[in-house]
Design an enzyme around this catalytic site. Structure first.
Site, PDB file in Angstrom:
ATOM      1  N   ASP A   1       0.860  -1.190   0.000  1.00 29.63           N
ATOM      2  CA  ASP A   1       0.000   0.000   0.000  1.00 29.63           C
ATOM      3  C   ASP A   1       0.891   1.232   0.000  1.00 29.63           C
ATOM      4  OD1 ASP A   1      -2.044   1.900   0.394  1.00 29.63           O
ATOM      5  OD2 ASP A   1      -1.812   1.748   2.569  1.00 29.63           O
ATOM      6  N   VAL A   2       0.921   1.941  -1.135  1.00 33.78           N
ATOM      7  CA  VAL A   2       1.785   3.110  -1.290  1.00 33.78           C
ATOM      8  C   VAL A   2       0.992   4.371  -0.970  1.00 33.78           C
ATOM      9  CG1 VAL A   2       3.291   4.405  -2.838  1.00 33.78           C
ATOM     10  CG2 VAL A   2       3.082   1.914  -3.098  1.00 33.78           C
ATOM     11  N   GLY A   3       1.344   5.022   0.133  1.00 34.36           N
ATOM     12  CA  GLY A   3       0.723   6.285   0.489  1.00 34.36           C
ATOM     13  C   GLY A   3       1.642   7.446   0.187  1.00 34.36           C
ATOM     14  N   ASN A   4       1.156   8.644   0.369  1.00 35.62           N
ATOM     15  CA  ASN A   4       1.971   9.824   0.067  1.00 35.62           C
ATOM     16  C   ASN A   4       3.162   9.959   1.011  1.00 35.62           C
ATOM     17  OD1 ASN A   4       0.520  11.350  -2.129  1.00 35.62           O
ATOM     18  ND2 ASN A   4      -1.151  11.097  -0.686  1.00 35.62           N
TER      19      ASN A   4
ATOM     20  N   VAL B   1       3.274   0.765   3.180  1.00 32.28           N
ATOM     21  CA  VAL B   1       3.098  -0.357   4.097  1.00 32.28           C
ATOM     22  C   VAL B   1       3.082  -1.651   3.296  1.00 32.28           C
ATOM     23  CG1 VAL B   1       1.636  -1.379   5.884  1.00 32.28           C
ATOM     24  CG2 VAL B   1       1.776   1.111   5.657  1.00 32.28           C
TER      25      VAL B   1
ATOM     26  N   TYR C   1     -19.313   7.033  -7.466  1.00 34.31           N
ATOM     27  CA  TYR C   1     -18.692   8.333  -7.713  1.00 34.31           C
ATOM     28  C   TYR C   1     -19.041   8.807  -9.119  1.00 34.31           C
ATOM     29  CZ  TYR C   1     -15.122  10.928  -5.012  1.00 34.31           C
ATOM     30  OH  TYR C   1     -14.455  11.795  -4.184  1.00 34.31           O
TER      31      TYR C   1
ATOM     32  N   ALA D   1      -7.089   4.357  -5.030  1.00 35.64           N
ATOM     33  CA  ALA D   1      -7.144   2.907  -4.871  1.00 35.64           C
ATOM     34  C   ALA D   1      -7.228   2.504  -3.414  1.00 35.64           C
ATOM     35  CB  ALA D   1      -5.915   2.275  -5.530  1.00 35.64           C
ATOM     36  N   ASP D   2      -6.539   3.234  -2.545  1.00 37.96           N
ATOM     37  CA  ASP D   2      -6.554   2.882  -1.120  1.00 37.96           C
ATOM     38  C   ASP D   2      -7.936   3.045  -0.516  1.00 37.96           C
ATOM     39  OD1 ASP D   2      -6.350   5.655  -1.517  1.00 37.96           O
ATOM     40  OD2 ASP D   2      -5.335   5.987   0.402  1.00 37.96           O
TER      41      ASP D   2
ATOM     42  N   THR E   1       1.776  26.568  25.627  1.00 40.05           N
ATOM     43  CA  THR E   1       1.626  26.477  24.175  1.00 40.05           C
ATOM     44  C   THR E   1       1.681  25.043  23.675  1.00 40.05           C
ATOM     45  OG1 THR E   1       2.607  28.673  23.930  1.00 40.05           O
ATOM     46  CG2 THR E   1       2.529  27.293  21.973  1.00 40.05           C
TER      47      THR E   1
END
Length: 261
Positions: A6-9, A13, A100, A108-109, A184
């Protein structure tokens, strides 16, 4: 064994499934400038560490929201596993109608997450993915992907805050004991934790009101463990939801791998 990627930005994973069960998983940084050989050697090092054999992997499936990653991953898969990977996208059977306006616009994810969530709930559900972006995806009682919501993620929002507010410095992300911060650091931590929790709960309730009050909410993504414990709408967290969805999609297209060359 099946290798699911699973390729995320931000992160990629990887999950190794053996007889349908997740045997091990790895999280690495997404680097689109790496070559296929570099990714292959990185995976080999991870396999060696986990006492896994690359020769036992019979196939590879990939979901990616980073288009430049497609070529190096394909080259990696062909060289190191002897197989062209199955990329989740148009033409791949997910078993889930996409409502959609333009189905090709859906990442895709998000589809893979929806498939896994519906497989688990067998009813209307909402997937909250707290990653680079925070996304909400609604699946109908009939197992249709109806659409969703996209919000700037926690990391993106914090980056913008620190860049645009000169006096604010980066803080460790953890949940403060009280909402009202007396310094803060705690004020920022409260804003992130309880502010995003309120956003999540508010949007989940609105999605339910607009569609189905009984829709179950599941969370995944790198920030899910921060938000879910104080959420009133999220009933479960599954950090491997996307990997499980990839396994399901693979099975619907290839069974045990005999149908792919």
């Amino acid at each position: 064994m099946l290798l699911a990627i699973d390729v995320g930005n931000t992160n990629t994973v990887l999950g190794v499934f053996d007889a349908g069960k997740l045997r091990d998983s790895f999280r690495v940084q997404t680097e689109k400038d790496r070559t296929g050989d570099e990714y292959g050697l990185q995976i080999k090092a991870l396999f060696d560490f986990a006492n896994l054999r690359m020769s036992d992997v019979h196939d590879v499936i990939v979901s990616s929201v980073v288009p430049p990653m497609a070529f190096p991953l394909e080259q990696m898969s062909k060289r190191f596993f002897g197989r062209k990977p199955l990329f989740v996208g148009p033409g791949v059977k997910t078993g889930m109608p996409v409502l959609y306006d333009n189905p090709r616009e859906v990442g895709a994810d998000r589809i893979v997450n929806a498939v896994a969530a519906y497989e688990r709930t067998r009813g209307p559900c909402i997937v909250v993915d707290l990653g680079t972006a925070t996304t909400f995806d609604y699946v109908t009682a009939h197992g249709e992907y109806a659409g969703g919501v996209i919000v700037p993620g926690i990391g993106i929002s914090l980056d913008a805050l620190f860049v645009r507010a000169a006096k604010l410095t980066r803080v460790e992300l953890e949940r403060p004991a009280k909402v009202v911060g007396r310094n803060t650091v705690h004020a920022i931590q409260s804003g992130v934790t309880y502010g995003y929790t309120a956003l999540v709960d508010g949007l989940v309730e609105r999605i339910r009101k607009e569609n189905d009050p009984k829709a179950r909410a599941l969370a995944t993504g790198g920030f899910a463990s921060l938000i879910a414990p104080v959420s009133t709408t999220i009933e479960a967290v599954d950090e491997f939801l996307t990997l499980d969805g990839l396994r399901i999609v693979y099975t619907r297209n290839c069974g045990h791998g005999a149908d792919r060359e």
